[in-house]
Scaffold this motif. Structure first.
Motif, PDB file in Angstrom:
ATOM      1  N   GLY A 217       0.778  -1.228   0.000  1.00 42.73           N
ATOM      2  CA  GLY A 217       0.000   0.000   0.000  1.00 42.73           C
ATOM      3  C   GLY A 217       0.804   1.270   0.000  1.00 42.73           C
ATOM      4  N   SER A 218       2.135   1.165  -0.049  1.00 43.68           N
ATOM      5  CA  SER A 218       2.969   2.355   0.001  1.00 43.68           C
ATOM      6  C   SER A 218       2.937   3.098  -1.324  1.00 43.68           C
ATOM      7  N   ALA A 219       2.952   4.430  -1.245  1.00 39.67           N
ATOM      8  CA  ALA A 219       3.020   5.241  -2.467  1.00 39.67           C
ATOM      9  C   ALA A 219       4.399   5.155  -3.107  1.00 39.67           C
ATOM     10  N   GLU A 220       5.397   4.740  -2.348  1.00 40.36           N
ATOM     11  CA  GLU A 220       6.769   4.701  -2.843  1.00 40.36           C
ATOM     12  C   GLU A 220       7.195   3.304  -3.286  1.00 40.36           C
ATOM     13  N   GLU A 221       6.926   2.300  -2.425  1.00 37.65           N
ATOM     14  CA  GLU A 221       7.424   0.968  -2.768  1.00 37.65           C
ATOM     15  C   GLU A 221       6.682  -0.097  -1.977  1.00 37.65           C
ATOM     16  N   ASP A 222       6.243  -1.131  -2.680  1.00 39.56           N
ATOM     17  CA  ASP A 222       5.757  -2.350  -2.038  1.00 39.56           C
ATOM     18  C   ASP A 222       6.857  -3.402  -2.178  1.00 39.56           C
ATOM     19  N   TYR A 223       7.000  -4.250  -1.171  1.00 41.44           N
ATOM     20  CA  TYR A 223       8.035  -5.264  -1.301  1.00 41.44           C
ATOM     21  C   TYR A 223       7.751  -6.458  -0.401  1.00 41.44           C
ATOM     22  N   GLN A 224       8.372  -7.556  -0.722  1.00 43.46           N
ATOM     23  CA  GLN A 224       8.407  -8.758   0.109  1.00 43.46           C
ATOM     24  C   GLN A 224       9.846  -9.262   0.091  1.00 43.46           C
ATOM     25  N   ARG A 225      10.408  -9.459   1.262  1.00 43.66           N
ATOM     26  CA  ARG A 225      11.798  -9.897   1.371  1.00 43.66           C
ATOM     27  C   ARG A 225      11.900 -11.026   2.386  1.00 43.66           C
ATOM     28  N   THR A 226      12.779 -11.946   2.120  1.00 43.47           N
ATOM     29  CA  THR A 226      13.092 -12.987   3.093  1.00 43.47           C
ATOM     30  C   THR A 226      14.588 -13.200   3.113  1.00 43.47           C
ATOM     31  N   LYS A 227      15.090 -13.550   4.248  1.00 40.03           N
ATOM     32  CA  LYS A 227      16.494 -13.935   4.366  1.00 40.03           C
ATOM     33  C   LYS A 227      16.590 -14.991   5.447  1.00 40.03           C
ATOM     34  N   THR A 228      17.591 -15.822   5.363  1.00 38.94           N
ATOM     35  CA  THR A 228      17.761 -16.886   6.348  1.00 38.94           C
ATOM     36  C   THR A 228      19.165 -16.841   6.924  1.00 38.94           C
ATOM     37  N   CYS A 229      19.276 -17.356   8.121  1.00 31.64           N
ATOM     38  CA  CYS A 229      20.589 -17.523   8.745  1.00 31.64           C
ATOM     39  C   CYS A 229      20.549 -18.809   9.551  1.00 31.64           C
ATOM     40  N   SER A 230      21.686 -19.267   9.966  1.00 35.14           N
ATOM     41  CA  SER A 230      21.724 -20.477  10.782  1.00 35.14           C
ATOM     42  C   SER A 230      21.154 -20.181  12.163  1.00 35.14           C
ATOM     43  N   LEU A 231      20.662 -21.214  12.814  1.00 34.72           N
ATOM     44  CA  LEU A 231      20.140 -21.040  14.172  1.00 34.72           C
ATOM     45  C   LEU A 231      21.247 -20.572  15.102  1.00 34.72           C
ATOM     46  N   GLU A 232      22.451 -21.069  14.884  1.00 30.54           N
ATOM     47  CA  GLU A 232      23.572 -20.658  15.732  1.00 30.54           C
ATOM     48  C   GLU A 232      23.826 -19.154  15.633  1.00 30.54           C
ATOM     49  N   GLU A 233      23.716 -18.606  14.425  1.00 31.05           N
ATOM     50  CA  GLU A 233      23.888 -17.162  14.255  1.00 31.05           C
ATOM     51  C   GLU A 233      22.764 -16.398  14.948  1.00 31.05           C
ATOM     52  N   ALA A 234      21.541 -16.899  14.842  1.00 31.42           N
ATOM     53  CA  ALA A 234      20.388 -16.215  15.434  1.00 31.42           C
ATOM     54  C   ALA A 234      20.449 -16.194  16.952  1.00 31.42           C
ATOM     55  N   LEU A 235      21.103 -17.160  17.540  1.00 24.22           N
ATOM     56  CA  LEU A 235      21.127 -17.277  19.005  1.00 24.22           C
ATOM     57  C   LEU A 235      21.946 -16.184  19.676  1.00 24.22           C
ATOM     58  N   HIS A 236      22.647 -15.387  18.927  1.00 23.80           N
ATOM     59  CA  HIS A 236      23.434 -14.315  19.520  1.00 23.80           C
ATOM     60  C   HIS A 236      22.631 -13.036  19.688  1.00 23.80           C
ATOM     61  N   GLU A 237      21.324 -13.101  19.441  1.00 25.08           N
ATOM     62  CA  GLU A 237      20.472 -11.924  19.545  1.00 25.08           C
ATOM     63  C   GLU A 237      19.400 -12.135  20.614  1.00 25.08           C
ATOM     64  N   ASN A 238      19.815 -12.291  21.846  1.00 20.46           N
ATOM     65  CA  ASN A 238      18.893 -12.422  22.982  1.00 20.46           C
ATOM     66  C   ASN A 238      17.942 -13.605  22.835  1.00 20.46           C
ATOM     67  N   ARG A 239      18.485 -14.751  22.445  1.00 17.78           N
ATOM     68  CA  ARG A 239      17.645 -15.924  22.275  1.00 17.78           C
ATOM     69  C   ARG A 239      18.237 -17.125  23.008  1.00 17.78           C
ATOM     70  N   THR A 240      17.346 -18.016  23.420  1.00 15.13           N
ATOM     71  CA  THR A 240      17.721 -19.182  24.206  1.00 15.13           C
ATOM     72  C   THR A 240      17.006 -20.402  23.645  1.00 15.13           C
ATOM     73  N   LEU A 241      17.684 -21.533  23.576  1.00 15.44           N
ATOM     74  CA  LEU A 241      17.117 -22.738  22.981  1.00 15.44           C
ATOM     75  C   LEU A 241      16.075 -23.410  23.865  1.00 15.44           C
ATOM     76  N   PHE A 242      15.065 -24.026  23.205  1.00 17.11           N
ATOM     77  CA  PHE A 242      14.129 -24.930  23.863  1.00 17.11           C
ATOM     78  C   PHE A 242      14.543 -26.355  23.542  1.00 17.11           C
ATOM     79  N   SER A 243      14.446 -27.222  24.551  1.00 17.77           N
ATOM     80  CA  SER A 243      14.797 -28.625  24.363  1.00 17.77           C
ATOM     81  C   SER A 243      13.691 -29.509  24.937  1.00 17.77           C
ATOM     82  N   ALA A 244      13.339 -30.574  24.191  1.00 17.69           N
ATOM     83  CA  ALA A 244      12.375 -31.569  24.671  1.00 17.69           C
ATOM     84  C   ALA A 244      13.040 -32.928  24.608  1.00 17.69           C
TER      85      ALA A 244
END
Length: 303
Positions: A217-244
């Protein structure tokens, strides 16, 4: 700090009651309730923060608190007083019944997870891990209780944002929160077979975290973006693993975006995406919708 006749009274009682006590880092204990009180935004919450450990850790009784302070202060102090005979998470659920007690408890949990307080004091890693698991579970319950009762921007939402911005983050690798449910609640049989009996470090390679953004709905730009990273990389951003039962099944995400509906949430493999941001606004007279989410994906490439 808010200074009134009532907060001064609470400050004096806390100081006298905790006299001579030290925390795990060898620091005079009074600095802990004082630190919590400095973060509170009302007279009532300042008093509750100053007194939150007085009944549990000193000679002062709940009856004495009730005699000296109004019920709106004594009641939350009673809820924040943990009977060692009571299951810790049953205690946390009782705290969740009172909004003021919840805010003090969040500040308490975050301060207890600040490892700099015990740096160089000989506290073992297993104890740090145990504390982190215990307090992260509690943090989820308490933050969720506040968010269930908060609708739209308000002073309480502002305070919650400010408190969580002080989250100390993950200083250690692969901190686990062990779930009570079995593996089959989160994983399919093939995933269980793949992960079973593997070290946590090896299990990490079977997951990716997907970040998705969109604007419409933007007058300037509509977009859809995705990016992926490893779970190990993501864990350095205030995240903690769940284990069952020894298998990784997800992670805990803490989000400090002002417009994030849920601040502390689990993200499970095979589950729904975590909505990090979902906003609508006007841009040049047009209605614009923006979303941002993250999701834990099974990484087939690791097989």
């Amino acid at each position: 700090m808010i200074y009134t006749e009532l907060t001064n009274k609470a400050m004096k009682l806390a100081y006298d009651s905790h006299a001579g006590q030290l925390d795990a880092g060898g620091i005079p204990y009074i600095f802990h309730p004082y630190h919590l009180a400095e973060q509170m935004d009302t007279e009532k919450r300042v008093c509750i923060a100053l007194l939150h450990d007085v009944v549990e850790d000193t000679h002062v009784t709940l009856k004495q608190i009730q005699e000296r302070f109004p019920a709106e202060i004594a009641g939350p102090v009673a809820l924040l007083t943990h009977d060692p005979k009571e299951n810790y998470y049953d205690y946390i659920k009782k705290v969740c019944a009172d909004r003021d007690a919840c805010f003090v408890k969040i500040a308490d949990l975050l301060h207890n997870m600040t490892e700099a307080r015990v740096k160089g004091c000989g506290v073992e890693e297993k104890d740090k891990n145990r504390w982190h698991e215990k307090y992260m579970k509690a943090l989820y319950f308490v933050v969720n209780a506040i968010e269930e009762g908060v609708s739209g921007p308000c002073k309480d939402q502002t305070l919650l944002n400010r408190l969580l911005e002080s989250f100390p983050g993950r200083a250690r690798k692969n901190i686990l929160i062990h779930l009570d449910q079995g593996q089959q609640q989160y994983l399919n049989p093939c995933q269980i077979e793949t992960l079973q009996d593997k070290p946590v470090e090896e299990q990490l390679k079977y997951f990716q975290v997907e970040y998705a953004e969109s604007r419409e709905g933007s007058a300037e730009e509509d977009y859809q973006r995705t990016k992926t990273c490893s779970l190990e990389e993501a864990l350095h951003e205030n995240r903690t693993l769940f284990s069952a039962e020894g298998c990784i099944v997800g992670f805990m995400d803490i989000c400090c975006h002002t417009d994030c509906k849920r601040k502390v949430m689990p993200v499970f493999v095979n589950g729904q995406p975590r909505m990090v941001r979902q906003t609508s606004y006007l841009d040049h007279g047009r209605a614009v919708s923006e979303t941002k989410s993250l999701k834990l994906l099974w990484n087939d490439a690791a097989d």
